[in-house]
Design a protein around this motif. Structure first.
Motif, PDB file in Angstrom:
ATOM      1  N   UNK A  10       0.848  -1.198   0.000  1.00  0.00           N
ATOM      2  CA  UNK A  10       0.000   0.000   0.000  1.00  0.00           C
ATOM      3  C   UNK A  10       0.880   1.243   0.000  1.00  0.00           C
ATOM      4  N   UNK A  11       1.940   1.232   0.815  1.00  0.00           N
ATOM      5  CA  UNK A  11       2.854   2.375   0.847  1.00  0.00           C
ATOM      6  C   UNK A  11       3.580   2.543  -0.488  1.00  0.00           C
ATOM      7  N   UNK A  12       3.980   1.416  -1.101  1.00  0.00           N
ATOM      8  CA  UNK A  12       4.648   1.473  -2.403  1.00  0.00           C
ATOM      9  C   UNK A  12       3.725   2.110  -3.438  1.00  0.00           C
ATOM     10  N   UNK A  13       2.457   1.662  -3.473  1.00  0.00           N
ATOM     11  CA  UNK A  13       1.488   2.208  -4.429  1.00  0.00           C
ATOM     12  C   UNK A  13       1.261   3.694  -4.175  1.00  0.00           C
ATOM     13  N   UNK A  14       1.176   4.072  -2.905  1.00  0.00           N
ATOM     14  CA  UNK A  14       0.968   5.485  -2.567  1.00  0.00           C
ATOM     15  C   UNK A  14       2.146   6.334  -3.053  1.00  0.00           C
ATOM     16  N   UNK A  15       3.375   5.862  -2.770  1.00  0.00           N
ATOM     17  CA  UNK A  15       4.559   6.611  -3.189  1.00  0.00           C
ATOM     18  C   UNK A  15       4.669   6.665  -4.710  1.00  0.00           C
ATOM     19  N   UNK A  16       4.310   5.567  -5.354  1.00  0.00           N
ATOM     20  CA  UNK A  16       4.336   5.542  -6.823  1.00  0.00           C
ATOM     21  C   UNK A  16       3.411   6.620  -7.382  1.00  0.00           C
ATOM     22  N   UNK A  20       4.552   9.953  -9.454  1.00  0.00           N
ATOM     23  CA  UNK A  20       4.085  10.142 -10.827  1.00  0.00           C
ATOM     24  C   UNK A  20       3.323  11.454 -10.950  1.00  0.00           C
ATOM     25  N   UNK A  21       2.474  11.767  -9.967  1.00  0.00           N
ATOM     26  CA  UNK A  21       1.718  13.027  -9.998  1.00  0.00           C
ATOM     27  C   UNK A  21       2.651  14.239 -10.012  1.00  0.00           C
ATOM     28  N   UNK A  31       1.532  12.037 -20.267  1.00  0.00           N
ATOM     29  CA  UNK A  31       0.365  11.338 -19.720  1.00  0.00           C
ATOM     30  C   UNK A  31       0.158   9.972 -20.363  1.00  0.00           C
ATOM     31  N   UNK A  32       0.356   9.869 -21.686  1.00  0.00           N
ATOM     32  CA  UNK A  32       0.203   8.571 -22.360  1.00  0.00           C
ATOM     33  C   UNK A  32       1.198   7.548 -21.820  1.00  0.00           C
ATOM     34  N   UNK A  34       2.560   7.587 -18.833  1.00  0.00           N
ATOM     35  CA  UNK A  34       2.156   7.249 -17.462  1.00  0.00           C
ATOM     36  C   UNK A  34       1.004   6.254 -17.479  1.00  0.00           C
ATOM     37  N   UNK A  35       0.003   6.477 -18.344  1.00  0.00           N
ATOM     38  CA  UNK A  35      -1.134   5.552 -18.416  1.00  0.00           C
ATOM     39  C   UNK A  35      -0.672   4.145 -18.761  1.00  0.00           C
ATOM     40  N   UNK A  36       0.247   4.058 -19.731  1.00  0.00           N
ATOM     41  CA  UNK A  36       0.772   2.738 -20.120  1.00  0.00           C
ATOM     42  C   UNK A  36       1.577   2.126 -18.975  1.00  0.00           C
ATOM     43  N   UNK A  37       2.448   2.951 -18.372  1.00  0.00           N
ATOM     44  CA  UNK A  37       3.312   2.410 -17.329  1.00  0.00           C
ATOM     45  C   UNK A  37       2.543   2.057 -16.061  1.00  0.00           C
ATOM     46  N   UNK A  38       1.488   2.798 -15.759  1.00  0.00           N
ATOM     47  CA  UNK A  38       0.704   2.530 -14.549  1.00  0.00           C
ATOM     48  C   UNK A  38       0.146   1.101 -14.569  1.00  0.00           C
TER      49      UNK A  38
END
Length: 197
Positions: A10-16, A20-21, A31-32, A34-38
């Protein structure tokens, strides 16, 4: 999965997401992309969760792995970069770059940040040996002696030396003083802008 293990993810996802933001907000990521990498990030995070037989790494280790995969997705050919300056002996240009203690310390820092298997003691010995004897540090020797992963050497026809983008950038800046000066000026201007804000 244990509650403490789940909290690491959960912390990893939050930091990610927060990283990214911030990068998106500064215009450093598209943005494209980021969408692909997410999607790739969360798919691989799910895969990581399934590896219950392996010890789960710390939050920092997991983040380093994902940031490395995002930023260093593919290696860059140092041989091709060197050929822009000399077609005949690109290997010699790469060896010349590696003669500098500063280069070896830069590579050491990169490996210590990114590679848990890196042998820092062997690295120190190699740097000392290179500067007290006539030893020439080549990419192959560097990799073999220190277990470095930042560079890759392919032998034979069509072979050459490749490296992760940060390392390739250092090599390019070493080759091109004008590009190095432009980067220093950009960093200086950025620091002035931050102080104003």
């Amino acid at each position: 999965m244990m509650p403490e293990e789940m909290s690491v993810y959960i912390r990893v996802a939050f930091h990610y997401e927060s990283t990214v933001d911030r990068l998106l907000g500064k215009g450093l990521l598209d943005k494209d992309f980021v969408d692909h990498h997410r999607k790739t990030f969360y798919d691989s995070l799910d895969g990581e969760k399934l590896r219950t037989s392996q010890k789960i790494g710390s939050q920092i280790e997991i983040m380093q792995r994902y940031v490395r995969a995002m930023v260093c997705g593919s290696m860059v050919s140092l041989t091709k970069i060197a050929k822009q300056y000399t077609e005949d002996s690109p290997g010699y240009v790469i060896q010349s770059w590696m003669r500098s203690r500063n280069t070896l310390e830069f590579l050491r820092q990169w490996e210590n940040d990114m590679n848990r298997e890196f042998d820092d003691r062997a690295c120190g010995e190699l740097i000392h040996e290179a500067h007290t004897t006539s030893l020439t540090v080549t990419p192959s020797l560097w990799i073999r002696r220190t277990h470095a992963v930042g560079m890759y050497v392919k032998q034979g026809k069509g072979g050459g030396v490749s490296a992760y983008p940060e390392i390739a950038a250092d090599f390019r800046l070493w080759l091109d003083p004008a590009e190095r000066l432009a980067l220093v000026r950009l960093a200086r201007e950025s620091k002035v802008d931050e102080e104003i804000i």
